[in-house]
Design an enzyme around this catalytic site. Structure first.
Site, PDB file in Angstrom:
ATOM      1  N   ARG A   1      -4.239   0.448   2.469  1.00 43.20           N
ATOM      2  CA  ARG A   1      -2.940   0.612   3.114  1.00 43.20           C
ATOM      3  C   ARG A   1      -2.142  -0.690   3.061  1.00 43.20           C
ATOM      4  NH1 ARG A   1      -4.336   4.476   5.989  1.00 43.20           N
ATOM      5  NH2 ARG A   1      -5.797   3.201   7.143  1.00 43.20           N
TER       6      ARG A   1
ATOM      7  N   ASN B   1       0.737   8.069  14.397  1.00 44.81           N
ATOM      8  CA  ASN B   1      -0.297   7.059  14.546  1.00 44.81           C
ATOM      9  C   ASN B   1       0.337   5.693  14.889  1.00 44.81           C
ATOM     10  OD1 ASN B   1      -2.109   4.963  13.798  1.00 44.81           O
ATOM     11  ND2 ASN B   1      -3.303   6.433  12.586  1.00 44.81           N
ATOM     12  N   ALA B   2       0.029   5.196  16.098  1.00 44.74           N
ATOM     13  CA  ALA B   2       0.663   3.955  16.577  1.00 44.74           C
ATOM     14  C   ALA B   2       0.266   2.757  15.719  1.00 44.74           C
ATOM     15  CB  ALA B   2       0.263   3.710  18.031  1.00 44.74           C
TER      16      ALA B   2
ATOM     17  N   PHE C   1     -11.925   2.683  11.701  1.00 39.33           N
ATOM     18  CA  PHE C   1     -12.086   4.100  12.030  1.00 39.33           C
ATOM     19  C   PHE C   1     -12.618   4.815  10.787  1.00 39.33           C
ATOM     20  CE2 PHE C   1      -8.596   6.129   9.656  1.00 39.33           C
ATOM     21  CZ  PHE C   1      -7.880   5.010   9.259  1.00 39.33           C
ATOM     22  N   GLY C   2     -12.793   6.115  10.909  1.00 40.05           N
ATOM     23  CA  GLY C   2     -13.153   6.941   9.756  1.00 40.05           C
ATOM     24  C   GLY C   2     -14.418   6.448   9.037  1.00 40.05           C
TER      25      GLY C   2
ATOM     26  N   ASP D   1      -0.344   8.867   2.820  1.00 41.93           N
ATOM     27  CA  ASP D   1      -1.502   9.752   2.762  1.00 41.93           C
ATOM     28  C   ASP D   1      -2.646   8.928   2.200  1.00 41.93           C
ATOM     29  OD1 ASP D   1      -2.452  12.405   3.323  1.00 41.93           O
ATOM     30  OD2 ASP D   1      -2.852  12.570   1.184  1.00 41.93           O
ATOM     31  N   SER D   2      -3.816   9.064   2.784  1.00 42.57           N
ATOM     32  CA  SER D   2      -4.903   8.190   2.373  1.00 42.57           C
ATOM     33  C   SER D   2      -6.234   8.900   2.445  1.00 42.57           C
ATOM     34  CB  SER D   2      -4.929   6.953   3.277  1.00 42.57           C
ATOM     35  OG  SER D   2      -5.048   7.339   4.626  1.00 42.57           O
TER      36      SER D   2
ATOM     37  N   LYS E   1      -8.771  -6.725   7.718  1.00 41.89           N
ATOM     38  CA  LYS E   1      -8.701  -5.439   7.018  1.00 41.89           C
ATOM     39  C   LYS E   1      -7.335  -5.271   6.339  1.00 41.89           C
ATOM     40  CE  LYS E   1      -9.048  -0.448   7.496  1.00 41.89           C
ATOM     41  NZ  LYS E   1      -9.297   0.728   8.325  1.00 41.89           N
TER      42      LYS E   1
HETATM   43  P1  IMP Z   1      -4.640  10.157   6.876  1.00 41.21           P
HETATM   44  O1  IMP Z   1      -3.945   9.749   5.619  1.00 41.21           O
HETATM   45  O2  IMP Z   1      -4.259   9.281   8.039  1.00 41.21           O
HETATM   46  O3  IMP Z   1      -4.524  11.629   7.141  1.00 41.21           O
HETATM   47  O4  IMP Z   1      -6.173   9.847   6.679  1.00 41.21           O
HETATM   48  C1  IMP Z   1      -7.015  10.657   5.941  1.00 41.21           C
HETATM   49  C2  IMP Z   1      -8.474  10.379   6.244  1.00 41.21           C
HETATM   50  O5  IMP Z   1      -8.951   9.438   5.287  1.00 41.21           O
HETATM   51  C3  IMP Z   1      -8.794   9.784   7.597  1.00 41.21           C
HETATM   52  O6  IMP Z   1      -8.972  10.775   8.557  1.00 41.21           O
HETATM   53  C4  IMP Z   1     -10.092   9.062   7.306  1.00 41.21           C
HETATM   54  O7  IMP Z   1     -11.158   9.967   7.317  1.00 41.21           O
HETATM   55  C5  IMP Z   1      -9.899   8.575   5.877  1.00 41.21           C
HETATM   56  N1  IMP Z   1      -9.333   7.224   5.865  1.00 41.21           N
HETATM   57  C6  IMP Z   1      -8.075   6.878   5.507  1.00 41.21           C
HETATM   58  N2  IMP Z   1      -7.890   5.549   5.634  1.00 41.21           N
HETATM   59  C7  IMP Z   1      -9.052   5.062   6.110  1.00 41.21           C
HETATM   60  C8  IMP Z   1      -9.468   3.759   6.497  1.00 41.21           C
HETATM   61  O8  IMP Z   1      -8.724   2.763   6.444  1.00 41.21           O
HETATM   62  N3  IMP Z   1     -10.736   3.646   6.929  1.00 41.21           N
HETATM   63  C9  IMP Z   1     -11.584   4.708   7.026  1.00 41.21           C
HETATM   64  N4  IMP Z   1     -11.245   5.944   6.723  1.00 41.21           N
HETATM   65  C10 IMP Z   1      -9.978   6.129   6.253  1.00 41.21           C
END
Ligand code: IMP
Length: 198
Positions: A181, A11-12, A153-154, A71-72, A175
């Site tokens: 994060r 992820n850039a 996003f998300g 991981d989030s 943000k």
């Molecule tokens: P990953 O840790 O990049 O795999 O993110 C896991 C998932 O958590 C993402 O696909 C989003 O659905 C959600 N997510 C994580 N961080 C955020 C954010 O900052 N905003 C919105 N959704 C998030």
């Protein structure tokens, strides 16, 4: 000597954020491509910590350099912390769009008055000598009843901060200043700074 850490992500945006904050400590963050490693470890853990460590260790082992991974996800109180570590796969599979996942979340929250939720981010660092450390950041808010905002996003369009703005209404700088994060990165910077003094 300049320290080099490899980021276990494609992820850039994450690479840019990590570079900015860790650059202040004289750490150079390399992409997996720059380090010449191509690993996609399976996220088999049941906690953010476990998954972040799995990814960091896999990239450290493949590159021989210290590695970083994050991981989030979103944890909703009324849903017992779901979607949690399954945030990217909410409703099954990775092929649903963000819009579809948001629609599912709204549906599952339809009858709920208790809307409290938090975003969580855990960053792990794995060193070739076997040391592993983790830093956690969170931001609390609520699941709104409609989407608002075009940024991020998300789940950002549904996540309402205590000041009433939805996360997707914030610029990326705004943000970073309040996000899970951003908070995890600032905590990591604090831990690494302490470690250097010891
Ligand atoms: P990953 O840790 O990049 O795999 O993110 C896991 C998932 O958590 C993402 O696909 C989003 O659905 C959600 N997510 C994580 N961080 C955020 C954010 O900052 N905003 C919105 N959704 C998030």
């Amino acid at each position: 000597m300049e320290e080099r850490y490899v980021l276990a992500s494609h992820n850039a945006a994450k690479l840019r954020e990590m570079r900015q904050i860790l650059g202040e400590l004289g750490i150079r963050v390399l992409s997996q491509e720059e380090a010449g490693v191509d690993v996609e470890p399976e996220e088999t853990g049941t906690t953010f910590e476990e998954n972040a460590v799995i990814k960091a260790v896999a990239v450290m082992e493949a590159s021989g350099l210290p590695a970083l991974a994050d991981d989030s996800g979103l944890a909703v109180d009324a849903l017992g912390g779901a979607p949690g570590v399954y945030s990217a796969r909410y409703g099954g599979g990775h092929d649903r769009s963000d819009g579809e996942r948001n629609a599912l979340l709204l549906k599952n929250m339809e009858q709920e008055e208790q809307r409290a939720a938090k975003f969580v981010s855990v960053i792990a660092v794995a060193y070739p000598d076997g040391r592993v450390l983790t830093a956690r950041g969170e931001v609390r808010g609520e699941i709104a009843r409609e989407e608002r905002g075009e940024n991020g996003f998300g789940y950002d369009p549904l996540f309402r901060l205590p000041d009433g703005r939805h996360m997707a209404e914030l610029t990326s700088e705004e943000k970073n200043a309040v996000s899970h994060r951003g908070n995890a990165l600032r905590e990591l910077k604090r831990i690494l700074t302490e470690q250097r003094k010891a």
